[in-house]
Structure formats: C-alpha cells, structure tokens
Design a protein around this motif. Structure first.
Motif, PDB file in Angstrom:
ATOM      1  N   ASP A 595       0.828  -1.214   0.000  1.00  0.00           N
ATOM      2  CA  ASP A 595       0.000   0.000   0.000  1.00  0.00           C
ATOM      3  C   ASP A 595       0.861   1.264   0.000  1.00  0.00           C
ATOM      4  O   ASP A 595       0.650   2.184   0.786  1.00  0.00           O
ATOM      5  CB  ASP A 595      -0.918   0.015   1.235  1.00  0.00           C
ATOM      6  N   GLU A 597       2.761   4.738  -1.551  1.00  0.00           N
ATOM      7  CA  GLU A 597       2.524   5.875  -2.423  1.00  0.00           C
ATOM      8  C   GLU A 597       3.850   6.245  -3.096  1.00  0.00           C
ATOM      9  O   GLU A 597       4.901   5.662  -2.819  1.00  0.00           O
ATOM     10  CB  GLU A 597       1.990   7.060  -1.601  1.00  0.00           C
ATOM     11  N   LEU A 632       7.261  -3.362 -10.190  1.00  0.00           N
ATOM     12  CA  LEU A 632       5.819  -3.357 -10.470  1.00  0.00           C
ATOM     13  C   LEU A 632       5.103  -2.319  -9.612  1.00  0.00           C
ATOM     14  O   LEU A 632       4.142  -1.679 -10.075  1.00  0.00           O
ATOM     15  CB  LEU A 632       5.235  -4.748 -10.241  1.00  0.00           C
ATOM     16  N   ALA A 633       5.552  -2.159  -8.372  1.00  0.00           N
ATOM     17  CA  ALA A 633       4.955  -1.124  -7.514  1.00  0.00           C
ATOM     18  C   ALA A 633       5.203   0.259  -8.095  1.00  0.00           C
ATOM     19  O   ALA A 633       4.325   1.131  -8.082  1.00  0.00           O
ATOM     20  CB  ALA A 633       5.525  -1.232  -6.089  1.00  0.00           C
ATOM     21  N   PHE A 635       5.777   0.933 -11.359  1.00  0.00           N
ATOM     22  CA  PHE A 635       4.961   1.058 -12.567  1.00  0.00           C
ATOM     23  C   PHE A 635       3.513   1.390 -12.208  1.00  0.00           C
ATOM     24  O   PHE A 635       2.861   2.203 -12.877  1.00  0.00           O
ATOM     25  CB  PHE A 635       5.004  -0.244 -13.362  1.00  0.00           C
ATOM     26  N   GLU A 636       3.007   0.746 -11.166  1.00  0.00           N
ATOM     27  CA  GLU A 636       1.609   0.948 -10.776  1.00  0.00           C
ATOM     28  C   GLU A 636       1.369   2.391 -10.356  1.00  0.00           C
ATOM     29  O   GLU A 636       0.364   3.015 -10.741  1.00  0.00           O
ATOM     30  CB  GLU A 636       1.265  -0.019  -9.630  1.00  0.00           C
ATOM     31  N   VAL A 637       2.291   2.954  -9.587  1.00  0.00           N
ATOM     32  CA  VAL A 637       2.138   4.351  -9.142  1.00  0.00           C
ATOM     33  C   VAL A 637       2.274   5.303 -10.319  1.00  0.00           C
ATOM     34  O   VAL A 637       1.510   6.269 -10.454  1.00  0.00           O
ATOM     35  CB  VAL A 637       3.183   4.671  -8.055  1.00  0.00           C
ATOM     36  N   CYS A 639       1.523   4.791 -13.351  1.00  0.00           N
ATOM     37  CA  CYS A 639       0.385   4.671 -14.276  1.00  0.00           C
ATOM     38  C   CYS A 639      -0.915   5.233 -13.704  1.00  0.00           C
ATOM     39  O   CYS A 639      -1.929   5.289 -14.419  1.00  0.00           O
ATOM     40  CB  CYS A 639       0.173   3.212 -14.655  1.00  0.00           C
ATOM     41  N   ARG A 640      -0.892   5.624 -12.455  1.00  0.00           N
ATOM     42  CA  ARG A 640      -2.115   6.167 -11.873  1.00  0.00           C
ATOM     43  C   ARG A 640      -2.484   7.473 -12.552  1.00  0.00           C
ATOM     44  O   ARG A 640      -1.643   8.344 -12.771  1.00  0.00           O
ATOM     45  CB  ARG A 640      -1.920   6.419 -10.373  1.00  0.00           C
ATOM     46  N   LYS A 653       5.868  12.261  -9.779  1.00  0.00           N
ATOM     47  CA  LYS A 653       6.111  11.140 -10.697  1.00  0.00           C
ATOM     48  C   LYS A 653       7.481  11.273 -11.371  1.00  0.00           C
ATOM     49  O   LYS A 653       8.188  10.276 -11.579  1.00  0.00           O
ATOM     50  CB  LYS A 653       5.017  11.067 -11.752  1.00  0.00           C
TER      51      LYS A 653
END
Length: 808
Positions: A595, A597, A632-633, A635-637, A639-640, A653
């Motif tokens: 979880d 940020e 991956l964490a 990339f996920e942030v 792509c938000r 970013k």
C-alpha cells in the motif's frame, strides 16, 4: 567708510590691481591677507580682517560668478587659464562663504574637470581645499559624502596601478583630506553626544577604508605617503575605545529579553552587525591593535561586571566572541602559534570562565564553544563550565530559547573535549537523565527541551559513552540503559496507536514514536571507523532497537511518518551494524512495499540502493526476489491517472521515475547483472523498454543521462569480449537505436555509444538499422564514416543536419 581713507589700504589695493593686470590672478590677496602661515602684527590682522569683511560683503559673490564663468568658458580652449582660476578658488575657499562654492552647479563643474587630463590635478587641489574648510561637523560629513558618491560613481575609487602617478598623488591627497575631515567630524559629534550623527560619520569613515588600503599599498611612495595621515587618524579612532563608546550609546539598561523580539532587541542585533564589520576592518589593518583594544574593553568591563549594566557585560563578552571571527586561525587554533596573541586570548578566557559570568547566557556559552581549544590547554576549567551547562544557567534556564541553544552548544563542547571528561561521564549522564525521557502526549507536562533539542542531548550522551575509556562491557551497559527506556516507551505507544480512533491523537502518538526512533538513530552518530558498534560491544543493543521499531512498518495508521522514521534508522544501521542488519531487510522491504505511495517508493529506493552498493553479492538473492515487486509497484504508481494541471503530482512522478532509473543504474554499476538477467525474458524486456523510453522519449535530461549510462553498461556487461556473443538479439536491436537517437538529446554524445559498442555498432547501423529506415546506401556509408571520426563537434553538427534532411 573709514577704510577708504587709509592710504596703506589704498596702496595695497592698487598693488592688487597691478598684479591682477600683470598675471590675471588674485593670489596676492590670499598670500598677503589670509595666508595663516605668514606672521602678522595685531595692526595687520585688524587690517586684513577689515579687507576680508569688505570683500565678503561687496565683491566675493561677483568674483565667484566670474570664476564659474572662466572655469566653464576656458577649460577646453585655454586650460592654463582654467588651472590658474582653480588655484584662486582653492585659495579663497577657506575664508569665504562656502555656500557660494559648495553647491550643485559649482561642484559638478569641478567634478567634471576631474576627468579632464589637463585640469584634474588642479581640480583635485581645489576639492581638497573645499573639504578642508572649517565647518559644522554634520554639514562636513554630508559634504564629504556627497563628493565621494559622485567620485565613486565616476570610477575614481577603483585605483588603477597603471594610472598617472602625478594625478594619483593629488587624488590620494584629496582622499586623505576627506578621511581626516570625517575623523574630525566623528570626534566632535561623539564628544558632543550626538549619537545619530556620530554613527553616520563613523559609517562614512568605514566605507573609505577599502580606498585607503588601495592607495596605501600603491607602488609609488608619494601616493602611499599622502594617505598615511588618514591611516593614522583612523587607527587612532579605533584605539580610542570606539567600540566601548558606541556600546555606551547603543545599549539600554534593561536586560535582553530572550523570549521577545521587540524594537530594543532588534537594535541590539543591528548593533552586533555594525560591531562585527568594525572588528573585521580593524583586523585587516592591524590585528595587534584589535587584540589590544578588545582586551582593554573586555578586562575593564569584566573587572566591574557586578556593578556594570547587563548590556555592557554582554557586549564585552560579545567582543571576545567576535575576536575569534576577526583574527585568522586555522581550524580554531587560536591558542597555538603567535605567543602574544595566544597569551592575550588565554588571559581573557581564563577571566571569563573564572568570574562567574555564565549568567550571561546569550554570549557566555557561545564564547566558550568558540574557544573550546582553550580547554585543551587549560583543562582544569572544564568541570566548572560543565556545571554551568547542566544547571539553571544552561540546560535548565528559564528561557526556552536559551535551553535550546545550550543543548546544541553542549553537544559541540563535548565532541571537542570528551577525552577530558572520562571521570565525569556517569555523573553527566545522571544529571541529564530526565532530559532524555520521551515525552508522550498524554502526560500534560511541558518538556524542558523540544524533540529537536533532545536530538543533541542523545548525540552528546552517545559521544560520552562511545568515546569514554570504559571497557566494551561497560559501554554496552551504559548504551542499553540509555536506549532501553526508549524502546520500552515505543512498544507501549505503538500499541496505543494501533487502537486509537481519533486522527489528531493518532498524529500526536506517531510523532512521539518517530521521535523515539530518531533519538536512537542519533546516538549512533557517535560511532566511527575507530570506534565501531561492534568494537564497543553495542551490536546487540541496536539489534534490539531494530527488532522493536520494525513492527511500526505494518501499523495500519500514520504509515507515512512511521515508515519514514524507520527507513532513516535502517539507513544508519546499514552503516553501523553492517552485515548484522541484513536479516532484517527482507521483512522490512515487504512491509514498505505494501500500500505504498509515490513518496514511500521514492524514499525506499535509496535504501535498497544503499544496500546494493554496500553489500553487492551478499544481497544478490534478496535483490532478485524483491526486484520485480519493487518495479511493479513503481509502474503501478506511475500509471495512476492524475489531473492535467496537477503540477505537484507530475513532479512527484518525475522524481519517482528518476529514482527508479537510479536504482537500475546502481544494480548495473555494481556488476550484478544477474539480478536483472534472472527476472525472465519478458520482465527483462519490459524493464529495458522503460530504460530506452527514458533515454529517448522523456523530456528530462537527468533521467535521460542516467538511462544512457545504464544502456552503455548493459552493453558492456552482456556484450562481453566477443561483442555479440551471448548478447540477446532483441536487446541489441533496441539499445542500438536508442544510442543512435541519443544525439537528439543535449545530455548525450553518440561517440560514447560507439566507444562502448565497438565495431558491431557501426556494422549493425550499416547493415540493418539504417536500411530499415529506407536510408540510401550512399547516405548510410556517409553516416558511418562520420560516426568513426573522433571530433564530437563535427558529429553533432552532422547529425543535426542529417535529421533535418530526414524531416524534409
């Protein structure tokens, strides 16, 4: 009038007229009537006075007007007449109304003639006579300052060694006159008690010192000699206890209010600035004089400190403190070298620490720490000063501001002198024990020190324990007794935080927990390469701290502040515990990746990079395991979705993307290519595409440069000695175009790519890449030939033209 009946006067006047007709000058009147170097009888004095009074009343205004007309009319055509007229003006200035001369039109005319080569020497002499005229000191200061401002604006204050020495001799005489006039004005105003005007005269005097020094060191002896009078007068002003005189005018009777920043306090701060400027200037001119002057002021004041005003004593100590800034000393070594200087400073410091003056907290502790090397020479004074730090005069003073400053100064004092405190260590730790307590938000009692202040106290305690002469077992016991209260309190507070529902209360508890972690981390700053955690027997103590703090990473509330605190502690432990920290890293990383940020990741990546760079092969299995979850964490942030105009999110970013590229660079630079290679072809290709994208597509020069370094390193690592051997085709096919496109970015140089990739780079461009772009064989050959030239500028210009043609 009776004067018209005096035959002697009539005869003299006819002589004047005759002389004027012959020489077109009135100098005879000055020589006979007003020249004070000529001795006159009482009767002649009476006669001369009558003549001057009559001339002032009847003809001087007309004469002045004629001078002005002559100076303006003949300065180009007849410079010799203009020079004679300037001499006349200078001769008359001393006894006529100065307002006739010292006005804008006349002075501006004189100043303009300062720039005329044939006239400037006589113009200097004329201005010299003007500034030397007796007048009110305040008016004299204004007159000199107005002249100086114009001269400085015209560039005359920038002395050129190549300038005509005859003119500089005249100019130095003028500067000498202006300086001595300001000294005289200051003396009169100071004696008369006009504080404001005296301060203005003093400031005017101080601003002339740089010009004085330029002229004083001139190669020509005449120029240098002309300025000596001003130099001696200036030094004499300083020698007359100017510091004490100004102090008495600017101090006030009430004690300094440390918790208030009112008008009086602001005045005191401004005074300090003026005083420092004065000391610095004096140190440049005469360090010995400065030392002697400060010593006299300090000793005279301290001898009667019990009856002197608070501010007198405060400023006397401040003078001693500022002396350390003004006098040159390498690394604060004021007590070695010149015997006269060291002896004087030691005498003043001995007086300071032996006279019970520590009640003057605003400067006493500052001065003690400024001259901490004194206690290396005379360590017998350390116990008394330690007590002043520890009691109501220092850390337990009634003012929070004083306590805060003393906490910092105490840490500096101990760092320098800990070798002389071995016999006091446990006594000091006992006396500061209550200052080391964690203050939970629910106790309701205001703490003596803020959490920031406590950091210095914990660091001080750590220094005393680590650098003491106790055996390792004793150091371990002392460090445990220091940190165990923190860890015990941490466990209780963490349990309360987990069950707390009120957000404000949660934030307060999280702050307190973060402070506990910070305090423990701060104690570790005492260790060094010579005194490691292991050598001091404290490894187990800090392992226990880690064990206690890590559960905070999984706390469901206030994750941001708690994770940040524990991450910082891990950074310290990587340095202090070395391999002992590795068992804690996997679990810590797992918790920090949940979880998270953008900020969490951005702070976590430097931790992983630090571990990678320090332990390398030791952490390779762990890195292979954590690599893709971390990527991956990220990339996920990234792509938000975010609002188009959300600049904060865009910047966040961008910083995360830079951190990601830096992490990859750390892995490749550490020679750990197996970490990336063992992620599987699909994952490797995905990561490499992001690197290529960062090198070519993102408008971020910092990220682009990092990506290009990564690509070059990967080619070096995977290309091997045989070039293409063992190098996956898909990587080569993507990296080479990225390197080729790199010159489009200002941070890159294509010659770097060719150097790293070798001949295969040219071969691939020639046989596959450029033909795939439908580039003709001739152009392809031309490009490859240019690429092999060593001149990067030629390559850059060619590629720029190449891509412009491609667009057409």
């Amino acid at each position: 009038r009776p004067i018209s009946c005096d035959d002697h006067v009539k005869f003299f006047c006819f002589q004047v007229l005759e002389h004027q007709i012959k020489y077109r000058t009135l100098m005879a009147i000055d020589a006979e009537v007003v020249d004070r170097d000529i001795l006159h009888s009482p009767e002649e004095v009476r006669r001369n006075t009558l003549i001057k009074d009559g001339m002032r009343e009847q003809v001087i205004p007309s004469l002045v007007e004629s001078w002005y007309q002559i100076l303006g009319a003949y300065q180009q055509s007849h410079p010799e007449i203009t020079c004679q007229c300037l001499e006349v003006v200078g001769a008359y200035v001393s006894w006529i109304d100065l307002n006739l001369i010292a006005n804008d039109r006349f002075v501006n005319l004189l100043l303009s003639q300062m720039s005329v080569e044939d006239l400037r020497e006589e113009a200097c002499d004329c201005l010299f006579e003007i500034v030397n005229k007796g007048m009110d000191p305040t008016d004299k200061t204004k007159l000199v300052e107005s002249l100086c401002q114009v001269l400085q604006s015209a560039g005359f204050f920038n002395v050129d060694q190549e300038e005509d020495v005859d003119f500089l001799a005249k100019f130095s005489r003028l500067v000498n006159g202006m300086g001595q006039s300001l000294v005289l004005s200051w003396t009169k105003l100071a004696k008369g008690g006009d504080v404001k005007a005296a301060a203005e005269a003093l400031r005017a005097l101080e601003t002339k010192v740089p010009l004085l020094l330029q002229l004083l060191v001139h190669d020509d002896d005449d120029i240098s000699a002309n300025i000596v009078g001003f130099c001696y007068d200036y030094l004499n002003v300083l020698k007359q206890d100017i510091m004490l005189a100004v102090m008495k005018k600017l101090t006030y009777d009430e004690e300094y209010n440390f918790d208030n920043e009112g008008e009086d306090e602001a005045m005191f701060v401004e005074y300090r600035k003026q005083l420092k400027m004065l000391l610095d200037r004096l140190a440049q001119v005469s360090p010995d004089l400065l030392l002697e002057a400060v010593g006299r002021v300090f000793n005279n004041t301290i001898q009667r400190w019990q009856t002197a005003s608070f501010m007198e004593v405060e400023v006397a100590i401040r003078l001693l403190y500022m002396l350390g800034e003004a006098l040159p000393a390498s690394h604060g070594a004021h007590f070695s070298g010149d015997t006269a200087k060291t002896s004087a400073l030691q005498d003043m410091m001995r007086t300071l620490v032996s006279s019970g003056l520590s009640g003057y907290q605003h400067t006493f502790f500052e001065t003690v720490v400024r001259y901490d090397k004194f206690f290396l020479v005379e360590p017998q004074h350390i116990p008394n000063v330690l007590m002043s730090f520890l009691d109501h005069r220092g850390l337990r003073h009634s003012s929070p501001k004083v306590r805060s400053r003393v906490a910092y100064l105490f840490s500096r004092f101990v760092k320098t002198l800990h070798k002389h405190m071995n016999s006091f260590i446990e006594d000091i730790l006992s006396r500061i024990q209550d200052l080391l307590e964690l203050a939970p938000p629910e106790n309701g009692f205001p703490a003596l020190l803020t959490s920031d202040d406590q950091l210095f106290i914990f660091e001080t305690a750590g220094v005393l324990i680590v650098h003491g002469e106790s055996p390792a077992e004793r150091k371990q016991a002392l460090m445990r007794s220091l940190l165990t209260p923190l860890t015990d309190a941490f466990r209780l507070l963490l349990a309360k935080l987990a069950s707390e529902r009120e957000e404000e209360r949660q934030a307060a508890l999280a702050d307190c927990l973060s402070h506990a972690v910070g305090f423990a981390s701060r104690t570790s700053k005492a260790f060094s390469n010579k005194q490691t955690v292991k050598q001091c027997g404290c490894t187990e103590v800090y392992r226990d701290c880690l064990q206690t703090f890590l559960p905070a990473l999984s706390c469901p509330v206030q994750r941001g502040s708690l994770r940040s605190a524990v991450r910082s502690f891990l950074h310290r432990m990587i340095i202090c515990l070395e391999e002992e920290v590795l068992p804690f890293v996997p679990a810590a990383s797992e918790h920090m990746l949940k979880d998270c940020e953008a900020k969490d990741l951005q702070e976590f990546i430097p931790l992983i990079s630090q571990i990678t760079a320090k332990f390398k092969d030791q952490v390779s299995p762990f890195l292979q395991q954590v690599f893709m979850p971390l990527v991956l964490a990220i990339f996920e942030v990234l792509c938000r979705p975010a609002e188009d105009n959300d600049q904060a999110a865009a910047l966040e970013k961008q910083m995360l993307r830079r951190s990601y590229f830096t992490f990859i660079q750390t892995i490749t630079s550490s020679g750990m290519n197996e970490v990336l290679a063992n992620q599987g072809v699909e994952n490797v290709e995905r990561v490499l595409f992001t690197i290529i994208q960062g090198a070519v597509d993102f408008p971020d020069p910092i990220a682009q440069k990092t990506c290009f370094i990564i690509l070059s390193k990967l080619v070096e690592l995977w290309g091997g000695k045989d070039g293409m051997a063992g190098f996956p085709d898909f990587i080569y096919k993507h990296i080479v175009p990225a390197c080729f496109l790199a010159p489009l970015k200002p941070s890159f140089d294509l010659t770097d790519a060719q150097t790293v990739l070798g001949p295969e780079f040219i071969q691939y461009l020639q046989q596959e890449y450029l033909p795939s772009l439908q580039v003709s064989p001739d152009i392809t050959q031309e490009v490859c030939q240019v690429l092999q030239q060593p001149d990067a500028k030629v390559l850059k210009n060619y590629m720029k033209a190449f891509f412009q043609r491609a667009k057409l």
